[in-house]
Scaffold this active site. Structure first.
Site, PDB file in Angstrom:
ATOM      1  N   LYS A 181      46.811  44.627  39.613  1.00 55.21           N
ATOM      2  CA  LYS A 181      46.849  43.231  39.174  1.00 55.21           C
ATOM      3  C   LYS A 181      47.824  43.130  38.018  1.00 55.21           C
ATOM      4  O   LYS A 181      47.694  43.852  37.043  1.00 55.21           O
ATOM      5  CB  LYS A 181      45.457  42.789  38.723  1.00 55.21           C
TER       6      LYS A 181
ATOM      7  N   GLN B  90      25.410  47.900  38.252  1.00 52.19           N
ATOM      8  CA  GLN B  90      25.007  47.609  36.858  1.00 52.19           C
ATOM      9  C   GLN B  90      25.023  48.921  36.084  1.00 52.19           C
ATOM     10  O   GLN B  90      23.984  49.497  35.770  1.00 52.19           O
ATOM     11  CB  GLN B  90      23.642  46.943  36.847  1.00 52.19           C
TER      12      GLN B  90
END
Ligand code: R5P
Length: 279
Positions: free
Chosen positions: A183, A90
């Site tokens: 990707k 986070q």
């Protein structure tokens, strides 16, 4: 002098074998579940080792109250070694109103500790949130030694560009080639993953990442490598956070899955104790 927190209890035997001096510390829980710690040793400098896997919040609070107790006993210099740092993912605000949780944790730890050492922190840039000296401990030595013979003349891959430095560190120790998966968006609905500029056919491949959680990333990468003709596929990660069933799912998709012992799991076969004591 070393203080071993509850989150690092699984490393105690190995730490003791290394011959370091352990502080005399009592750690228990009050009947309502709150932690109680008491430091019986005295000295000037101490290193607390505390891993922060589940129960994460409890292990963080224990590190804080150990710091408070050690300061109360007159310890002047305190180091904190964190095999697994909770909240490390986070590290940015993605929706307005969210915290940078890792910053909150690091700032709180900085109230008591002068130095912080984290094993393979998710984002090394977050170490700057700690007010004192902070450094990353690389697991590359441990991971490369574990896989050296099994991998032979193979290659090392990161599952994404962000993990490339991890693959590079392991590959360099083994004198092997490395790359990462990228990707590519093929259509609005299809994203294709491929290793960049490297041929995997007929080769043993080690995929290295910092964390395995659901196992989805590793399984996808491993399946692709098989389709592309890789010989044996090994998977290594520093922190086996493992969601329910992930060990079995990844285990079935690869020739071997091994993680380090920053978190105790059935596949924590790679020890980082040597690295955390070598400070
Ligand atoms: C992500 O940023 C981490 O480095 C790992 O790639 C991720 O946590 C792996 O998650 P999962 O095992 O759920 O695919």
């Amino acid at each position: 002098m070393i203080v071993i927190g509850s989150g690092a209890a699984h490393l105690m035997e190995e730490i003791v074998r290394a011959g370091v001096e352990l502080a005399n510390v009592e750690i228990k829980k009050f009947p309502d579940g709150e932690k109680y710690v008491r430091v019986l040793s005295s000295g000037e400098e101490a290193t607390v080792i505390q891993s922060m896997y589940k129960p994460q919040d409890e292990n963080i609070v224990e590190a804080l109250i150990l710091g408070d107790a050690l300061r109360g006993r007159g310890f002047d210099k305190l180091r904190l070694v964190v095999p697994y740092l909770a909240y490390s993912r986070q590290d940015r605000v993605t929706k307005e109103g969210e915290p940078v949780s890792v910053r909150a944790v690091m700032k709180a730890l900085g109230i008591y500790y002068d130095e912080l050492y984290v094993v393979d922190v998710h984002n090394p840039r977050t170490l700057r949130f700690f007010p004192g000296k902070a450094a990353n401990i690389s697991p590359a030595r441990a991971i490369s030694e574990y896989f050296r013979e099994k991998l032979g003349e193979g290659i090392v891959l990161a599952p994404d560009k962000g993990a490339r430095e991890r693959a590079k560190a392991v590959a360099e120790r083994l004198g092997l080639e490395f790359s990462h998966f990228e990707k590519r968006r093929i259509s609005p609905t299809e994203v294709r993953m491929r290793p960049v500029d490297i041929d995997v056919e007929g080769k043993n491949v080690l995929i290295v990442d910092d964390i395995i959680s659901t196992g989805g990333t590793m399984i996808k990468a491993a399946n692709l490598l098989r389709e592309m003709g890789a010989k044996r596929v090994f998977v290594a990660a520093t922190h086996g956070v493992f969601a329910e069933g992930a060990i079995e799912r990844v285990g079935k998709a690869v020739d071997e899955l091994a993680v380090t012992n920053t978190i105790p799991t059935p596949v924590s076969r790679i020890s980082i104790v040597h690295d955390i004591l070598g400070l």
